[in-house]
Write an enzyme that holds these catalytic residues in place. Structure first.
Site, PDB file in Angstrom:
ATOM      1  N   HIS A  63      45.383  38.706  43.927  1.00  0.00           N
ATOM      2  CA  HIS A  63      45.495  39.992  44.634  1.00  0.00           C
ATOM      3  C   HIS A  63      44.518  40.053  45.797  1.00  0.00           C
ATOM      4  O   HIS A  63      43.299  40.087  45.610  1.00  0.00           O
ATOM      5  CB  HIS A  63      45.219  41.153  43.678  1.00  0.00           C
ATOM      6  CG  HIS A  63      45.543  42.490  44.261  1.00  0.00           C
ATOM      7  ND1 HIS A  63      46.831  42.899  44.512  1.00  0.00           N
ATOM      8  CD2 HIS A  63      44.748  43.517  44.650  1.00  0.00           C
ATOM      9  CE1 HIS A  63      46.833  44.118  45.009  1.00  0.00           C
ATOM     10  NE2 HIS A  63      45.565  44.516  45.115  1.00  0.00           N
ATOM     11  N   HIS A 276      44.852  46.161  38.508  1.00  0.00           N
ATOM     12  CA  HIS A 276      43.762  47.030  38.059  1.00  0.00           C
ATOM     13  C   HIS A 276      44.032  47.539  36.637  1.00  0.00           C
ATOM     14  O   HIS A 276      43.334  47.150  35.723  1.00  0.00           O
ATOM     15  CB  HIS A 276      43.501  48.188  39.023  1.00  0.00           C
ATOM     16  CG  HIS A 276      43.223  47.759  40.421  1.00  0.00           C
ATOM     17  ND1 HIS A 276      42.204  46.888  40.748  1.00  0.00           N
ATOM     18  CD2 HIS A 276      43.858  48.043  41.597  1.00  0.00           C
ATOM     19  CE1 HIS A 276      42.195  46.680  42.045  1.00  0.00           C
ATOM     20  NE2 HIS A 276      43.192  47.351  42.588  1.00  0.00           N
ATOM     21  N   ASP A 327      41.013  41.270  46.115  1.00  0.00           N
ATOM     22  CA  ASP A 327      41.380  42.612  46.553  1.00  0.00           C
ATOM     23  C   ASP A 327      40.872  42.943  47.956  1.00  0.00           C
ATOM     24  O   ASP A 327      41.390  42.445  48.948  1.00  0.00           O
ATOM     25  CB  ASP A 327      40.905  43.623  45.524  1.00  0.00           C
ATOM     26  CG  ASP A 327      41.570  44.990  45.678  1.00  0.00           C
ATOM     27  OD1 ASP A 327      42.311  45.193  46.654  1.00  0.00           O
ATOM     28  OD2 ASP A 327      41.358  45.866  44.824  1.00  0.00           O
TER      29      ASP A 327
END
Length: 459
Positions: A63, A276, A327
């Protein structure tokens, strides 16, 4: 097995190499056309072998929002009220409002260089910046996806491109707000975007294109259903339950919590990555584990944004799978993501070695193996080092002070908890050596382009 002979063949020899069944000694890896053609264990080195002390499989980064690397460190001033993800997001919107496709390419290329230098060999790029600075569509709807593909080609990293469907500003299909015009697509335009993204990545050796509804607040239930045929056979990624406010807003809208709602309304299975999933009840945690979905954990970003700590111990006890991602790219460091994942559990549970698999078992080995398998599954590829698979390898410097006289799982423990990225020597993706002595072969050129982009973006 194929001998790997031929002009495109090369052989690497490792004193210690982490294979699917565990650490092995004196291993020759023969590579041809980017893939491992043979693994020989307990053999002597040959003169033509390239010698290394110890090696591990390259780690998937499941991610990333690559463009956010350009704003790393610019949100660390306290605002007039309590700071949170939502105040951080407002600053991000102001930054992204100025970014061009060439800026995206330059920023992403440096982010991918840093990923490779830290031991990531494939990235899942969750890409939601689609349009021009005024919100108008480019003539090629996938032009920004093309910039991501170009950055992957420059850096040499493996790419799973995850073009994002983003249509609404909140639960219940609320209209987009200021700052979101560069993200917004209909499902019809999204289908065109996927097709264009596929064309842009076609020249990469092992690219994958997945589907990514941004979140339950940004995609309506009807749109989620319309995505089903587009998602067939592809990885599916979605942000979910990252913040408490998101959970509260979902409850107000639907009477259900986000993970609960998704599992009840979508055919969630092992192709899905729930990014998440920080705020879950015990029942949601167990149900998500049963679904087979991968938890996409990004501990550095989750700590930076103050999101909370994922219930990893309970999730693993229920049979759950996870991978790691960088992220927001505030700090790109594979070992640190895994270390912080474990340390977050230690701090909240007030214990040690929380994610080891049992008494006497290595915590580092458990973390590395779980993130390797889960990350690869989330990105639509196979993991590990075996004949037929891509040669994605990270070598460590056995003379690093934290690795001296280590063997077996002690290498993994010492790499993750004591040495970190400073122990990384070389990194190969698809058989190409991209990093040597800890430095990417194109770092200087890519850094110059990044410098020029930031000079324009940060006045």
């Amino acid at each position: 097995m194929s001998s790997g002979s031929g002009k495109n063949a090369k052989s690497l020899f490792f004193d210690h190499l982490l294979l699917p069944e565990g650490w092995a000694r004196d291993v020759r890896v023969t590579i041809r056309d980017g893939r491992i053609t043979a693994l020989e264990i307990d053999v002597e080195a040959r003169p033509e072998d390239e010698r290394h002390g110890c090696g591990l499989p390259g780690m998937p980064n499941l991610h990333s929002h690559a463009f956010q690397r350009g704003m790393a460190g610019l949100t660390e001033r306290r605002g007039p009220s309590d700071d949170s993800f939502w105040t951080w997001r407002d600053i991000m919107y102001r930054f992204v409002d100025r970014v061009t496709p060439d800026d995206v390419r330059a920023i992403a290329a440096l982010a991918y260089v840093e990923m490779l230098e830290s031991g990531f060999t494939r990235v899942g790029e969750f890409h939601y910046l689609h349009h021009d600075r005024n919100g108008a569509h480019f003539a090629d709807l996938a032009e920004m996806s093309g910039a991501i593909a170009a950055a992957a080609a420059e850096s040499g990293i493996g790419l799973t491109l995850l073009p994002v469907l983003y249509s609404h500003s909140g639960f219940g299909a609320q209209p987009p707000r200021d700052g979101q015009s560069r993200f917004i697509l209909s499902v019809e335009d999204y289908a065109r975007l996927l097709e264009g993204a596929g064309r842009h990545v076609a020249s990469l050796p092992d690219a994958v294109v997945g589907v990514a509804p941004h979140s339950l607040r940004a995609v309506s239930p009807d749109q989620l259903r319309l995505l089903e045929p587009l998602a067939a056979g592809r990885p599916v990624h979605i942000h979910i339950a990252e913040q408490v406010k998101e959970v509260e807003d979902c409850l107000a809208w639907s009477g259900r919590r986000p993970v609960e709602w998704l599992l009840d309304h979508a055919d969630v299975d092992g192709r899905w990555c729930l990014v998440h999933a920080t705020h879950m009840t015990d029942a949601e945690t167990a149900a998500m584990a049963r679904s087979g979905a991968i938890a996409g954990l990004c501990p550095i970003t989750e700590a930076n944004l103050g999101d909370g700590v994922f219930p990893a111990e309970a999730f693993l006890a229920a049979g759950g799978r996870y991978g790691i991602g960088s992220d927001s790219n505030i700090l790109i460091d594979c070992a640190e993501e895994l270390r912080l994942l474990e340390y977050g559990q230690r701090l909240t549970r007030r214990g040690r070695n929380m994610l080891a698999r049992g008494a006497g078992q290595s915590t580092g080995a458990a973390l590395h193996a779980a993130a390797l398998a889960g990350g690869a599954a989330a990105l639509g590829v196979r993991s590990g080092l075996a004949a037929g698979l891509p040669a994605d390898i990270v070598s460590l410097d056995p003379d690093h002070p934290a690795l001296l006289h280590r063997q077996g799982d002690a290498i993994t423990d010492s790499f993750l908890f004591a040495a970190g990225r400073s122990a990384i020597d070389c990194v190969w993706h698809y058989g190409e050596k991209l990093v040597h002595q800890g430095r990417h072969r194109a770092r200087s050129r890519i850094l110059r382009d990044y410098h020029a982009a930031l000079e324009t973006l940060i006045a």
